[in-house]
Scaffold this active site. Structure first.
Site, PDB file in Angstrom:
ATOM      1  N   HIS A  69       0.824  -1.208   0.000  1.00 22.85           N
ATOM      2  CA  HIS A  69       0.000   0.000   0.000  1.00 22.85           C
ATOM      3  C   HIS A  69       0.856   1.254   0.000  1.00 22.85           C
ATOM      4  O   HIS A  69       0.453   2.293  -0.538  1.00 22.85           O
ATOM      5  CB  HIS A  69      -0.917  -0.002   1.229  1.00 22.85           C
ATOM      6  CG  HIS A  69      -2.149  -0.822   1.032  1.00 22.85           C
ATOM      7  ND1 HIS A  69      -2.991  -1.165   2.060  1.00 22.85           N
ATOM      8  CD2 HIS A  69      -2.689  -1.369  -0.087  1.00 22.85           C
ATOM      9  CE1 HIS A  69      -3.995  -1.886   1.595  1.00 22.85           C
ATOM     10  NE2 HIS A  69      -3.830  -2.029   0.303  1.00 22.85           N
ATOM     11  N   ASP A 110      44.192   6.240 -19.933  1.00 22.98           N
ATOM     12  CA  ASP A 110      45.438   5.605 -19.497  1.00 22.98           C
ATOM     13  C   ASP A 110      46.562   5.804 -20.512  1.00 22.98           C
ATOM     14  O   ASP A 110      47.722   5.963 -20.134  1.00 22.98           O
ATOM     15  CB  ASP A 110      45.213   4.114 -19.240  1.00 22.98           C
ATOM     16  CG  ASP A 110      44.799   3.839 -17.797  1.00 22.98           C
ATOM     17  OD1 ASP A 110      45.052   4.699 -16.938  1.00 22.98           O
ATOM     18  OD2 ASP A 110      44.203   2.780 -17.537  1.00 22.98           O
ATOM     19  N   CYS A 145      37.259   4.774 -26.427  1.00 18.20           N
ATOM     20  CA  CYS A 145      36.266   4.696 -25.357  1.00 18.20           C
ATOM     21  C   CYS A 145      36.659   5.501 -24.132  1.00 18.20           C
ATOM     22  O   CYS A 145      36.063   5.357 -23.076  1.00 18.20           O
ATOM     23  CB  CYS A 145      36.006   3.244 -24.965  1.00 18.20           C
ATOM     24  SG  CYS A 145      37.451   2.388 -24.327  1.00 18.20           S
TER      25      CYS A 145
END
Length: 736
Positions: A353, A619, A666
Site C-alpha cells: 500500500h 590511461d 572509449c
C-alpha cells in the site's frame, strides 16, 4: 526470574563473569542442562561468548557464519527454533569441540535490539523435548533482557561493529526511478529504557495514554485537507486506522505487561512476534496487513519510549533516502514535502500500500531487501535504482559518479538533445560515425534509447564488483550480463573484462599495497595470474549471450603475447560451451584495449591478432607522458590534442585499417566535442562515451565537414608542435 537476571547482568564483575553467571541463572530457571549465548561479530559471524553445559574451552573459539548451523540459521531468519531431536535438522552442524553430542533437544531465539540481531540465546536438554509456545515466549523475553544489557557491555574481542564496506542489495521494484542521498531511518531506532516492569499497573496506564494519543493523531491526519478527498489512498488509510484500534492486538500487549514487561518492552515484543509471523506468511495481502500492524506498533513504541507524544519528523537539510523494515502508508505521508528522494524497504512487496503513496510523491521505491536494516546506519550514502530493483549501500566513488552521470542525463540534457535522438551522426559531407555509450551499471543501459546511442562500446564489468562485498559467482554474473544484453535491445554491447587494481580495489579481493598501483598488479595481469577469474567472466558472458553476438575486450594489454594468452583462455571457454547442448553466441569477438605505450609500439602485430581494437585514451595519455591523471599538478599538464598524442592515435587507427578491423575510442577524449571531431578527422568512425556526452558530440558532427577537417589537422600536424587545441578552435569557428 526477569528481575534476578537483570540484577545479575547489572551486577559487579567483568563482562565475561556476568555473562557466565547469566547462562547459569537461565539454565537453572528453565531446567536446562545447557544454556549458551552467541554474540554477533563483524561480518555477522556468531561467536560463542558464554555457556553452561558445553565445553568451556569452546568459549571465544567457536564461530558460526551467517546461516551456518542452527545458531546461524536463527540469526539469519530472526525466528525462534525448537527441536526435540536437533541432530536430525538439515541445518545441524556438529562441532566436536563443544561436547554437545550428549544433548538431544535444542531451542534458540534471536537476541534483538532496535531492529538489530545482536546474537542468539540457546538452551539444550539431554532428553528429547520440544519447548511449548509459553516456554518459547519466556525464552524470547529473556533474550530481550539480554539485548538490553549486551549493548552496554564491553565484551572480550572488541565492539561487535559491522563491516562498513560497500554493498549492493537486490530486491523488487515497487516504483521506478533513480535517487541518490544519505540514509535516514524511518524514525530513529527506538531504544527502550527498561524491559522489566516495577509496577504493572503503572505500565498499563502508560499504554492507555499512548494509545489515546496515537488514535487522536491518526484522526487528525485523516481529517486534514490534503487527505479529505475520496480515493484509493483514503480507503487504504481507513483500513490502517481500524488496525490501530484492533482489540486483539492491543490485548496481546496487555498480556505481555502482565507477564512482567514494561509497556514499551511489551509493544516491542508483540512487534517482534508480528514480524516473525510476517516471515512465515506467503499470501501477499496478509503480509501487507501484518506490515500495517508493524507500522502501528512503531508509532506506539515511539510515544512510550519518549514518555510523551512523538514529534513529527524534522525536515533534513539535504536529500535523503528513507530506510525502513516495512512501512504503512500513513508513515510515508509524515515525510511528504521534505527532501525525500527515495524509499527502500526490507519487507514490502510489489503490491504494498505504501507504493500507492510513493507513486503520488513520484519517488523510486525498492522492496524485499534482505538484511537492509542490519546493513544500513543513519547517514550512509545510498543509491536507489528503482528501475532494476536494487540499492547500493556505501557505494564507492566510481559507482556514485556513474549514477550522478545517469541523473544528469535524466535531468539536464534529455530535453536539449531529444530532437537529435533518432538522427544519425552524419557530417555535412556524408561521413557517418557510430556513437556508442560507456556504461557500468544497469541503470546506465536504460539510457541507450533516451540518448540515441547505437550500442555500448564499453561496459565496465568491475563497477558491479566494486559495489558489493562478495565476489559474484558465475550464476550472478550470467544474470547480470543477460540483463544488460536484454536492456540493450539488440544493440551491440562490448564487455570489458575485470579492470581491478590500481584505484579500483575490490572488497572481495586481497590487494597488496603497491608503491605504484597504476603500474602494478591490475586488469589483465590479474586475469592471467588468476585465470579462474577471467574464465568465470568469459563463461558468464557466453552463457548470457545465448544466440546473440558477444564482444569481449581485455584491458591493459602490454604485449602481444599477453593478448594471445587471454585469447587462449577465451578459446577454452568457447570450446567448453560448444561441447554443451546450450545455445552458442552467433559470433564471439575478442578485442584488445590500447592504453599502454608498449602495445602502441607493436600495434600492427596486435591488430592482426585482435578482432577489434579500442583505445583507452585516459590511461594511454597518462602512461605516454608519465603523468598521473588523478594528480592535481599533472592531470591537465598534457593535452590529448597535442601533435604527439594525435600522432599516436593516428598510428593506431591506421593499423586497424591495414588489418581490416574496427578501431574505436572509449576514453574521455571521445566524449568531448572538440576532441571527438579531431578523432573523426584522424579516421575513427566509432566513439564510445558517457551518455551525457552523446548529444553534444552528435551536434558537433552534424555541423562539421569531416574530410575538410581531416586535411586541416593532418597538415597542421606536419607544420606545428605542441597542442593544436587553439588552432583547431579557430578553424572550427571560422567554418561555423
Amino acid at each position: 526470574m526477569l528481575r534476578r537476571l537483570r540484577d545479575v547482568m547489572a551486577g559487579v564483575g567483568t563482562p565475561q563473569q556476568r555473562l557466565d553467571s547469566t547462562v547459569q541463572v537461565i539454565a537453572h530457571e528453565l531446567g536446562a542442562e545447557v544454556c549458551s549465548i552467541y554474540v554477533q561479530r563483524p561480518g555477522r559471524v556468531l561467536e560463542l561468548c558464554a555457556t553452561q553445559g558445553l565445553n568451556p574451552q569452546a568459549v571465544h573459539r567457536l564461530f558460526f557464519q551467517p546461516g551456518e548451523g542452527l545458531v546461524g540459521h536463527i540469526a539469519e531468519t530472526r525466528l525462534p527454533l525448537t527441536l526435540a531431536e536437533a541432530q536430525k535438522h538439515p541445518k545441524f552442524a556438529y562441532r566436536p569441540e563443544t561436547g554437545e553430542e550428549a544433548f538431544q533437544s535444542f531451542a534458540g531465539v534471536p537476541i534483538r535490539r532496535s531492529d538489530r540481531v545482536l546474537g542468539v540465546l540457546v538452551v539444550q536438554h539431554v532428553s528429547m523435548r520440544e519447548l511449548d509456545e509459553e516456554e518459547v515466549e519466556s525464552l524470547e523475553t529473556l533474550a530481550m533482557v539480554l539485548a538490553e544489557v549486551l549493548t552496554t557491555m564491553s565484551l572480550p574481542g572488541g565492539d561487535p561493529s559491522r563491516d562498513r564496506g560497500p554493498l549492493v542489495i537486490h530486491g523488487i521494484r515497487i516504483h521506478d526511478g533513480v535517487a541518490i542521498g544519505r540514509a535516514r531511518l524511518h524514525q530513529p531506532r527506538v531504544v527502550i529504557g527498561g524491559v522489566v516492569a516495577e509496577d504493572s499497573a503503572v505500565e498499563h496506564e502508560l499504554l492507555r495514554a499512548a494509545l489515546a494519543d496515537m488514535h487522536e493523531s491518526l484522526d487528525r491526519v485523516m481529517e486534514s485537507e490534503a487527505l479529505s478527498a475520496a480515493g484509493e489512498h483514503r480507503d487504504v488509510l481507513e483500513t490502517y486506522r481500524l488496525i490501530a484500534r484492533d482489540t486483539g492486538w492491543i490485548g496481546r500487549i496487555r498480556d505481555a505487561i502482565d507477564s512482567g514487561l514494561t509497556a514499551a518492552a511489551a509493544v516491542q515484543k508483540v512487534r517482534d512476534d508480528t514480524r516473525s509471523r510476517m516471515a512465515a506468511v506467503k499470501d501477499e495481502y496478509l503480509r501487507e496487513r501484518l506490515a500495517d500492524f508493524e507500522d502501528v506498533a512503531l508509532r506506539l513504541l515511539r510515544r512510550l519510549a519518549a514518555g510523551e507524544a512523538a514529534e513529527e519528523p524534522a525536515t533534513p537539510d539535504e536529500p535523503f533516502i528513507l530506510v525502513a523494515r516495512s512501512m504503512g502508508p500513513a508513515e510515508l505521508l509524515d515525510y511528504a514535502g521534505a527532501q525525500l528522494k527515495g524509499l527502500v524497504l526490507e519487507e514490502a512487496s510489489a503490491t504494498a500500500h505504501v507504493g500507492i503513496v510513493a507513486r503520488a510523491l513520484d519517488i523510486p521505491v525498492v522492496g524485499r531487501l534482505a538484511h537492509l536494516i542490519e546493513e544500513v546506519d543513519p547517514g550512509d550514502p545510498l543509491i536507489v535504482d528503482g528501475d532494476h530493483g536494487q540499492v547500493l549501500v556505501r557505494p564507492g566513488d566510481d559507482a556514485r559518479a556513474q549514477f550522478r552521470e545517469s541523473l544528469s542525463v535524466r535531468e539536464a540534457t534529455r530535453a536539449r538533445y531529444a530532437a537529435l535522438r533518432d538522427t544519425p551522426a552524419v557530417s555535412r559531407d556524408g561521413v557517418r560515425l557510430s556513437l556508442q555509450m560507456n556504461a557500468g551499471l544497469l541503470v546506465d543501459v536504460s539510457q541507450l534509447e533516451a540518448v540515441g546511442a547505437e550500442g555500448i562500446g564499453l561496459y565496465r564489468t568491475e563497477i558491479p564488483f566494486l559495489v558489493r562485498r562478495e565476489y559474484p559467482d558465475v550464476d550472478a554474473q550470467t544474470e547480470l550480463y543477460g540483463r544488460i544484453l536484454d536492456s540493450a535491445g539488440g544493440r551491440a554491447v562490448t564487455f570489458r573484462t575485470l579492470d581491478a587494481g590500481g584505484d579500483k580495489r575490490l572488497h572481495s579481493f586481497v590487494h597488496e599495497v603497491e608503491e605504484n598501483p597504476a603500474l602494478g598488479w591490475r586488469a589483465l595481469r590479474i586475469g592471467l595470474d588468476q585465470p579462474a577469474i577471467l574464465r568465470q567472466q568469459v563463461r558468464a558472458m557466453i552463457q548470457a549471450a545465448g544466440e546473440r553476438p558477444v564482444r569481449i575486450m581485455v584491458p591493459m594489454v602490454a604485449t602481444v603475447d599477453e593478448f594471445r594468452a587471454a585469447r587462449a583462455i577465451v578459446d577454452l571457454e568457447i570450446a567448453r560451451a560448444a561441447a554443451r547442448p546450450e545455445a552458442m553466441p552467433s559470433t564471439i569477438s575478442v578485442g584488445a584495449m590500447v592504453e599502454v605505450p608498449s602495445a602502441l609500439l607493436a600495434i600492427d602485430e596486435l591488430a592482426r591478432e585482435a578482432d577489434f581494437l579500442s583505445v583507452g585514451s585516459n590511461d594511454l595519455l597518462q602512461f605516454l607522458f608519465a603523468a598521473d591523471r588523478s594528480g592535481e599538478r599533472t592531470a591537465n599538464r598534457y593535452d590529448p590534442l597535442s601533435v604527439l598524442f594525435l600522432d599516436a592515435m593516428r598510428r593506431i587507427v591506421e593499423a586497424g585499417k591495414r588489418a581490416g578491423i574496427d578501431v574505436s575510442v572509449c576514453g574521455e577524449m571521445a566524449g568531448r566535442p572538440l576532441e571527438a571531431l579531431a578523432l573523426s578527422a584522424l579516421g575513427y568512425r566509432t566513439l564510445s562515451m558517457s551518455a551525457v556526452s552523446i548529444g553534444p558530440v552528435k551536434e558537433a558532427i552534424l555541423s562539421s565537414n569531416i574530410n575538410q577537417l581531416s586535411d586541416f589537422i593532418l597538415y597542421s600536424m606536419k607544420k606545428k608542435t605542441g597542442s593544436l587545441r587553439n588552432h583547431l578552435k579557430s578553424y572550427l569557428s571560422d567554418h561555423r
